[in-house]
Every structure is written in C-alpha cells, then in structure tokens.
Scaffold this active site. Structure first.
Site, PDB file in Angstrom:
ATOM      1  N   GLU A 270     129.734 -24.089  26.491  1.00 40.16           N
ATOM      2  CA  GLU A 270     129.156 -24.706  27.186  1.00 40.16           C
ATOM      3  C   GLU A 270     130.763 -25.257  28.698  1.00 40.16           C
ATOM      4  O   GLU A 270     131.487 -24.666  29.481  1.00 40.16           O
ATOM      5  CB  GLU A 270     128.189 -26.025  27.363  1.00 40.16           C
ATOM      6  CG  GLU A 270     127.285 -25.930  26.895  1.00 40.16           C
ATOM      7  CD  GLU A 270     126.382 -27.174  26.471  1.00 40.16           C
ATOM      8  OE1 GLU A 270     127.194 -28.122  26.300  1.00 40.16           O
ATOM      9  OE2 GLU A 270     125.632 -26.452  25.366  1.00 40.16           O
TER      10      GLU A 270
ATOM     11  N   LYS B 179     123.311 -34.729  36.404  1.00 44.62           N
ATOM     12  CA  LYS B 179     123.110 -33.558  36.836  1.00 44.62           C
ATOM     13  C   LYS B 179     122.554 -34.143  38.107  1.00 44.62           C
ATOM     14  O   LYS B 179     122.670 -35.110  38.343  1.00 44.62           O
ATOM     15  CB  LYS B 179     121.503 -33.460  35.617  1.00 44.62           C
ATOM     16  CG  LYS B 179     121.649 -32.940  34.427  1.00 44.62           C
ATOM     17  CD  LYS B 179     120.331 -32.808  33.271  1.00 44.62           C
ATOM     18  CE  LYS B 179     120.304 -32.902  32.434  1.00 44.62           C
ATOM     19  NZ  LYS B 179     119.463 -32.567  31.804  1.00 44.62           N
TER      20      LYS B 179
ATOM     21  N   ASN C  40     116.413 -36.206  33.291  1.00 44.42           N
ATOM     22  CA  ASN C  40     116.912 -37.398  32.765  1.00 44.42           C
ATOM     23  C   ASN C  40     118.848 -37.782  32.538  1.00 44.42           C
ATOM     24  O   ASN C  40     118.996 -38.233  31.450  1.00 44.42           O
ATOM     25  CB  ASN C  40     116.484 -36.857  30.943  1.00 44.42           C
ATOM     26  CG  ASN C  40     116.743 -36.251  30.790  1.00 44.42           C
ATOM     27  OD1 ASN C  40     117.844 -35.105  31.265  1.00 44.42           O
ATOM     28  ND2 ASN C  40     116.495 -35.360  29.685  1.00 44.42           N
TER      29      ASN C  40
ATOM     30  N   ARG D  12     125.748 -37.755  22.996  1.00 44.01           N
ATOM     31  CA  ARG D  12     124.812 -38.159  23.283  1.00 44.01           C
ATOM     32  C   ARG D  12     124.147 -39.617  23.293  1.00 44.01           C
ATOM     33  O   ARG D  12     123.233 -40.230  22.992  1.00 44.01           O
ATOM     34  CB  ARG D  12     123.952 -37.540  21.517  1.00 44.01           C
ATOM     35  CG  ARG D  12     124.610 -36.023  21.705  1.00 44.01           C
ATOM     36  CD  ARG D  12     124.150 -34.919  22.735  1.00 44.01           C
ATOM     37  NE  ARG D  12     122.552 -34.876  22.098  1.00 44.01           N
ATOM     38  CZ  ARG D  12     121.156 -33.786  22.692  1.00 44.01           C
ATOM     39  NH1 ARG D  12     122.283 -33.415  24.204  1.00 44.01           N
ATOM     40  NH2 ARG D  12     120.660 -33.912  22.066  1.00 44.01           N
TER      41      ARG D  12
ATOM     42  N   TYR E 225     121.410 -23.463  30.082  1.00 47.02           N
ATOM     43  CA  TYR E 225     120.447 -23.574  29.129  1.00 47.02           C
ATOM     44  C   TYR E 225     119.680 -21.945  28.620  1.00 47.02           C
ATOM     45  O   TYR E 225     119.151 -22.193  28.249  1.00 47.02           O
ATOM     46  CB  TYR E 225     119.158 -24.149  30.447  1.00 47.02           C
ATOM     47  CG  TYR E 225     119.358 -25.536  30.478  1.00 47.02           C
ATOM     48  CD1 TYR E 225     119.800 -26.594  29.626  1.00 47.02           C
ATOM     49  CD2 TYR E 225     119.767 -26.199  31.648  1.00 47.02           C
ATOM     50  CE1 TYR E 225     119.784 -28.106  29.963  1.00 47.02           C
ATOM     51  CE2 TYR E 225     120.187 -27.517  31.947  1.00 47.02           C
ATOM     52  CZ  TYR E 225     119.988 -28.323  29.963  1.00 47.02           C
ATOM     53  OH  TYR E 225     119.949 -29.335  30.950  1.00 47.02           O
TER      54      TYR E 225
ATOM     55  N   ARG F  27     120.072 -42.909  29.304  1.00 44.46           N
ATOM     56  CA  ARG F  27     118.572 -42.667  29.524  1.00 44.46           C
ATOM     57  C   ARG F  27     117.351 -43.540  29.532  1.00 44.46           C
ATOM     58  O   ARG F  27     116.172 -43.776  30.460  1.00 44.46           O
ATOM     59  CB  ARG F  27     118.168 -41.078  28.695  1.00 44.46           C
ATOM     60  CG  ARG F  27     119.133 -39.895  29.078  1.00 44.46           C
ATOM     61  CD  ARG F  27     118.633 -38.875  28.118  1.00 44.46           C
ATOM     62  NE  ARG F  27     118.895 -37.454  28.803  1.00 44.46           N
ATOM     63  CZ  ARG F  27     119.258 -36.319  28.471  1.00 44.46           C
ATOM     64  NH1 ARG F  27     118.608 -36.346  26.639  1.00 44.46           N
ATOM     65  NH2 ARG F  27     119.606 -35.382  29.100  1.00 44.46           N
TER      66      ARG F  27
ATOM     67  N   THR G  26     116.353 -37.546  24.535  1.00 42.72           N
ATOM     68  CA  THR G  26     115.796 -36.251  25.128  1.00 42.72           C
ATOM     69  C   THR G  26     114.577 -37.043  25.630  1.00 42.72           C
ATOM     70  O   THR G  26     114.983 -37.030  27.542  1.00 42.72           O
ATOM     71  CB  THR G  26     115.730 -34.972  25.006  1.00 42.72           C
ATOM     72  OG1 THR G  26     116.609 -34.672  24.330  1.00 42.72           O
ATOM     73  CG2 THR G  26     114.837 -33.958  25.883  1.00 42.72           C
TER      74      THR G  26
ATOM     75  N   HIS H 154     123.387 -34.333  31.165  1.00 40.64           N
ATOM     76  CA  HIS H 154     123.557 -33.242  30.058  1.00 40.64           C
ATOM     77  C   HIS H 154     124.487 -33.671  28.811  1.00 40.64           C
ATOM     78  O   HIS H 154     125.715 -33.963  29.869  1.00 40.64           O
ATOM     79  CB  HIS H 154     123.610 -31.830  30.218  1.00 40.64           C
ATOM     80  CG  HIS H 154     124.167 -30.828  29.437  1.00 40.64           C
ATOM     81  ND1 HIS H 154     122.640 -30.502  28.769  1.00 40.64           N
ATOM     82  CD2 HIS H 154     125.257 -30.435  28.967  1.00 40.64           C
ATOM     83  CE1 HIS H 154     123.538 -29.580  27.429  1.00 40.64           C
ATOM     84  NE2 HIS H 154     124.887 -29.872  28.670  1.00 40.64           N
TER      85      HIS H 154
HETATM   86  P1  IDP Z   1     119.269 -32.630  25.401  1.00 47.81           P
HETATM   87  O1  IDP Z   1     119.308 -32.170  27.293  1.00 47.81           O
HETATM   88  O2  IDP Z   1     118.499 -33.715  25.259  1.00 47.81           O
HETATM   89  O3  IDP Z   1     119.730 -31.668  25.006  1.00 47.81           O
HETATM   90  P2  IDP Z   1     116.720 -30.501  25.649  1.00 47.81           P
HETATM   91  O4  IDP Z   1     116.041 -30.086  24.583  1.00 47.81           O
HETATM   92  O5  IDP Z   1     118.315 -29.370  25.363  1.00 47.81           O
HETATM   93  O6  IDP Z   1     117.256 -32.004  26.115  1.00 47.81           O
HETATM   94  O7  IDP Z   1     116.012 -29.826  26.436  1.00 47.81           O
HETATM   95  C1  IDP Z   1     117.321 -29.865  27.888  1.00 47.81           C
HETATM   96  C2  IDP Z   1     116.834 -30.481  29.347  1.00 47.81           C
HETATM   97  O8  IDP Z   1     115.299 -30.182  29.482  1.00 47.81           O
HETATM   98  C3  IDP Z   1     116.208 -32.347  29.004  1.00 47.81           C
HETATM   99  O9  IDP Z   1     117.546 -32.583  29.285  1.00 47.81           O
HETATM  100  C4  IDP Z   1     115.454 -31.917  29.934  1.00 47.81           C
HETATM  101  O10 IDP Z   1     115.856 -31.844  31.620  1.00 47.81           O
HETATM  102  C5  IDP Z   1     114.559 -30.785  29.947  1.00 47.81           C
HETATM  103  N1  IDP Z   1     113.091 -31.057  29.001  1.00 47.81           N
HETATM  104  C6  IDP Z   1     112.824 -31.004  27.720  1.00 47.81           C
HETATM  105  N2  IDP Z   1     111.643 -30.861  27.260  1.00 47.81           N
HETATM  106  C7  IDP Z   1     111.545 -30.614  28.406  1.00 47.81           C
HETATM  107  C8  IDP Z   1     109.319 -30.287  28.785  1.00 47.81           C
HETATM  108  O11 IDP Z   1     109.188 -30.687  27.866  1.00 47.81           O
HETATM  109  N3  IDP Z   1     109.365 -30.020  29.933  1.00 47.81           N
HETATM  110  C9  IDP Z   1     110.167 -30.186  31.655  1.00 47.81           C
HETATM  111  N4  IDP Z   1     111.369 -30.346  30.583  1.00 47.81           N
HETATM  112  C10 IDP Z   1     112.011 -30.732  30.292  1.00 47.81           C
HETATM  113 MG    MG Z   2     120.468 -29.601  24.884  1.00 42.61          MG
END
Ligand code: IDP
Ligand code: MG
Length: 129
Positions: free
Chosen positions: A122, A3, A108, A81, A43, A98, A87, A111
């Site tokens: 994707e 990212k 973080n 993962r 997303y 991470r 996450t 992706h």
């Molecule tokens: P992932 O990246 O581990 O698959 P997801 O739940 O799909 O996690 O969320 C996508 C991205 O959204 C996360 O990587 C993070 O950057 C962001 N994100 C997730 N939860 C939150 C939140 O509560 N606030 C702000 N950003 C969040």
């Molecule tokens: Mg995700």
C-alpha cells in the site's frame, strides 16, 4: 489513512493525535482525492465482494489523508489496528477510533494495513518512489 468521512467530520486531528500519543512516528502524510484507479488497486483484495463498487465510490468521494506510520519494529500494522479497532462497528471497542467515533461499518473513518506485507504494497501505491 483517514478516509473521506474522517475528513468530512473534522476528525483528522483527533486521529493523528492518537497516533502521535501512542508513540508512533508519522513518516509521510498527504491529503488528496484518490483516483478511481488508485482506490480500486488499494482495495483489490475485495474486488469480488458485493460492496466493492460502493467501497471505491466511498473512498473517492472526497479528500483522504494517507500516511506512512513507523514504529520500533515490524509490527506497527498491528499497533495501528489496535488503535483503529475492529472493522464491524458492532465489535469495535470504546477506546479505539472506530469504537469511539463510528456508527456504520461502511464509514469507519480509518484504513490500516492488515499485515506488514500489505503495508509495503500500500505504501508503494500511495507514495511511489
Ligand atoms: P478493514 O478496513 O478493517 O481492514 P476490510 O475487511 O479490509 O476491513 O474491509 C475494507 C472496508 O470495507 C472496511 O473498512 C469497511 O469500510 C468496508 N466494508 C467491510 N465490510 C463491509 C460490508 O459488509 N459492507 C459494506 N462495506 C464493508
Ligand atoms: Mg482491510
């Protein structure tokens, strides 16, 4: 995908190196600034979340490095993962990308597709045939 924060912090080489050292194969790799439409589609599962707009703004603020990663069977998403880590940065274990490099959940670094079907969807978005 590395990212924008990973590119800004100069961590692309570190991330790519970890993928290679794991034994996974990089089949496609492309650095670009995603359009808003691409980030929104990427997303779309989070479209109803309060952080969706912030997430799209974040992903489009600079270049990302999109990749297609291949492993020996259909669980490459799962191996990725594990390399990436949880996450939430409070849960991401040291040894994961991470866990080693991220301090805020919004930024973080990486992706990774969360299922084989997600990867198929994707990949079609980022690397249309
Ligand atoms: P992932 O990246 O581990 O698959 P997801 O739940 O799909 O996690 O969320 C996508 C991205 O959204 C996360 O990587 C993070 O950057 C962001 N994100 C997730 N939860 C939150 C939140 O509560 N606030 C702000 N950003 C969040
Ligand atoms: Mg995700």
């Amino acid at each position: 995908m590395c990212k924008p924060d990973a590119v800004e912090r100069g961590l692309v080489g570190e991330i790519v190196s970890r993928i290679e050292r794991k034994g996974l194969v990089i089949k496609e790799m492309d650095m670009r600034i995603p359009s808003v439409a691409l980030a929104e589609a990427h997303y779309e599962e989070h479209a109803d979340k309060p952080f969706y707009r912030e997430l799209v703004d974040f992903l489009t603020r600079g270049p990302v490095v999109a990749m297609v990663i291949e492993g020996p069977d259909g669980n490459t998403f799962s191996l990725m993962r594990m390399l990436i880590g949880k996450t939430n940065v409070d849960d991401a274990q040291p040894g994961s990308i991470r866990g080693d490099f991220a301090t805020i959940t919004n930024e973080n670094l990486v992706h990774g597709s969360d299922a084989h079907e997600s990867a198929v969807r994707e990949i079609a978005l980022w690397f249309p045939a």
